[in-house]
Design a protein around this motif. Structure first.
Motif, PDB file in Angstrom:
ATOM      1  N   UNK A  86     -36.980  18.084 -27.959  1.00 43.82           N
ATOM      2  CA  UNK A  86     -35.674  18.413 -28.541  1.00 43.82           C
ATOM      3  C   UNK A  86     -34.826  19.232 -27.572  1.00 43.82           C
ATOM      4  N   UNK A  87     -35.442  20.149 -26.840  1.00 41.44           N
ATOM      5  CA  UNK A  87     -34.707  20.951 -25.857  1.00 41.44           C
ATOM      6  C   UNK A  87     -34.136  20.071 -24.753  1.00 41.44           C
TER       7      UNK A  87
ATOM      8  N   UNK B 112     -54.057  24.649 -30.419  1.00 38.25           N
ATOM      9  CA  UNK B 112     -54.152  24.470 -31.867  1.00 38.25           C
ATOM     10  C   UNK B 112     -52.902  24.987 -32.571  1.00 38.25           C
ATOM     11  N   UNK B 113     -52.406  26.140 -32.125  1.00 38.51           N
ATOM     12  CA  UNK B 113     -51.203  26.695 -32.747  1.00 38.51           C
ATOM     13  C   UNK B 113     -50.019  25.770 -32.577  1.00 38.51           C
ATOM     14  N   UNK B 114     -49.852  25.204 -31.380  1.00 45.40           N
ATOM     15  CA  UNK B 114     -48.709  24.321 -31.154  1.00 45.40           C
ATOM     16  C   UNK B 114     -48.833  23.053 -31.979  1.00 45.40           C
ATOM     17  N   UNK B 115     -50.061  22.601 -32.213  1.00 42.70           N
ATOM     18  CA  UNK B 115     -50.253  21.387 -33.014  1.00 42.70           C
ATOM     19  C   UNK B 115     -50.113  21.653 -34.502  1.00 42.70           C
ATOM     20  N   UNK B 116     -50.492  22.839 -34.930  1.00 36.16           N
ATOM     21  CA  UNK B 116     -50.521  23.135 -36.361  1.00 36.16           C
ATOM     22  C   UNK B 116     -49.310  23.912 -36.863  1.00 36.16           C
ATOM     23  N   UNK B 117     -48.345  24.158 -35.995  1.00 34.15           N
ATOM     24  CA  UNK B 117     -47.176  24.951 -36.383  1.00 34.15           C
ATOM     25  C   UNK B 117     -46.469  24.357 -37.599  1.00 34.15           C
ATOM     26  N   UNK B 118     -46.274  23.036 -37.612  1.00 33.20           N
ATOM     27  CA  UNK B 118     -45.590  22.395 -38.731  1.00 33.20           C
ATOM     28  C   UNK B 118     -46.426  22.495 -39.999  1.00 33.20           C
ATOM     29  N   UNK B 119     -47.720  22.314 -39.890  1.00 36.09           N
ATOM     30  CA  UNK B 119     -48.599  22.397 -41.054  1.00 36.09           C
ATOM     31  C   UNK B 119     -48.562  23.798 -41.636  1.00 36.09           C
ATOM     32  N   UNK B 120     -48.611  24.819 -40.778  1.00 36.46           N
ATOM     33  CA  UNK B 120     -48.567  26.202 -41.231  1.00 36.46           C
ATOM     34  C   UNK B 120     -47.261  26.489 -41.956  1.00 36.46           C
TER      35      UNK B 120
ATOM     36  N   UNK C  22     -42.624  13.193 -15.604  1.00 34.32           N
ATOM     37  CA  UNK C  22     -43.212  14.448 -15.138  1.00 34.32           C
ATOM     38  C   UNK C  22     -44.677  14.586 -15.556  1.00 34.32           C
ATOM     39  N   UNK C  23     -45.021  14.054 -16.729  1.00 31.39           N
ATOM     40  CA  UNK C  23     -46.428  14.060 -17.162  1.00 31.39           C
ATOM     41  C   UNK C  23     -47.243  13.148 -16.243  1.00 31.39           C
ATOM     42  N   UNK C  24     -46.716  11.963 -15.940  1.00 28.89           N
ATOM     43  CA  UNK C  24     -47.416  11.028 -15.055  1.00 28.89           C
ATOM     44  C   UNK C  24     -47.604  11.601 -13.653  1.00 28.89           C
ATOM     45  N   UNK C  25     -46.648  12.397 -13.185  1.00 29.92           N
ATOM     46  CA  UNK C  25     -46.734  13.019 -11.858  1.00 29.92           C
ATOM     47  C   UNK C  25     -47.607  14.275 -11.858  1.00 29.92           C
ATOM     48  N   UNK C  26     -48.023  14.722 -13.055  1.00 32.27           N
ATOM     49  CA  UNK C  26     -48.873  15.902 -13.143  1.00 32.27           C
ATOM     50  C   UNK C  26     -48.128  17.223 -13.128  1.00 32.27           C
ATOM     51  N   UNK C  27     -46.809  17.183 -13.294  1.00 30.64           N
ATOM     52  CA  UNK C  27     -46.021  18.414 -13.296  1.00 30.64           C
ATOM     53  C   UNK C  27     -45.949  19.054 -14.680  1.00 30.64           C
ATOM     54  N   UNK C  28     -46.159  18.254 -15.717  1.00 25.85           N
ATOM     55  CA  UNK C  28     -46.192  18.740 -17.087  1.00 25.85           C
ATOM     56  C   UNK C  28     -47.422  18.179 -17.780  1.00 25.85           C
ATOM     57  N   UNK C  29     -47.821  18.846 -18.845  1.00 26.41           N
ATOM     58  CA  UNK C  29     -48.938  18.386 -19.663  1.00 26.41           C
ATOM     59  C   UNK C  29     -48.465  18.365 -21.114  1.00 26.41           C
ATOM     60  N   UNK C  30     -48.778  17.300 -21.812  1.00 24.65           N
ATOM     61  CA  UNK C  30     -48.389  17.208 -23.215  1.00 24.65           C
ATOM     62  C   UNK C  30     -49.410  17.965 -24.053  1.00 24.65           C
ATOM     63  N   UNK C  31     -48.946  19.004 -24.725  1.00 22.71           N
ATOM     64  CA  UNK C  31     -49.823  19.846 -25.525  1.00 22.71           C
ATOM     65  C   UNK C  31     -49.940  19.328 -26.958  1.00 22.71           C
ATOM     66  N   UNK C  32     -48.837  18.840 -27.480  1.00 22.24           N
ATOM     67  CA  UNK C  32     -48.776  18.304 -28.842  1.00 22.24           C
ATOM     68  C   UNK C  32     -47.583  17.360 -28.896  1.00 22.24           C
ATOM     69  N   UNK C  33     -47.378  16.736 -30.027  1.00 24.24           N
ATOM     70  CA  UNK C  33     -46.244  15.823 -30.184  1.00 24.24           C
ATOM     71  C   UNK C  33     -44.941  16.592 -29.933  1.00 24.24           C
ATOM     72  N   UNK C  34     -44.239  16.234 -28.866  1.00 27.39           N
ATOM     73  CA  UNK C  34     -42.963  16.862 -28.551  1.00 27.39           C
ATOM     74  C   UNK C  34     -43.067  18.219 -27.890  1.00 27.39           C
TER      75      UNK C  34
END
Length: 79
Positions: free
Chosen positions: A21-22, A63-71, A36-48
């Protein structure tokens, strides 16, 4: 290379966390994140949610980044 610098600057300004979104709000194509993920400059931690590779090598953070919406939803339901 200008878009890459812009994305990395946004991430550093946001405590090394970047969201799709940013990037879209800044007028940058989300396809740049995939690149950038394919080049190894970023890593996907969770959806978005993207982080620097190895920077947050912490399962609790991931876990926190993945469960933020659930919380948030559980907090609303339990209020």
């Amino acid at each position: 290379m200008g878009v890459t610098k812009d994305i990395m600057k946004m991430q550093k300004e946001n405590n090394c966390i970047l969201t799709t979104a940013m990037v879209v709000a800044a007028g940058i194509s989300r396809g740049n994140l995939k690149y950038l993920v394919e080049k190894g400059l970023l890593e996907k931690s969770a959806h978005g949610v993207y982080i620097l590779p190895g920077f947050w090598d912490n399962e609790i953070f991931n876990l926190q980044s993945r469960l933020k919406k659930v919380y948030f939803l559980m907090k609303l339901l339990c209020s």
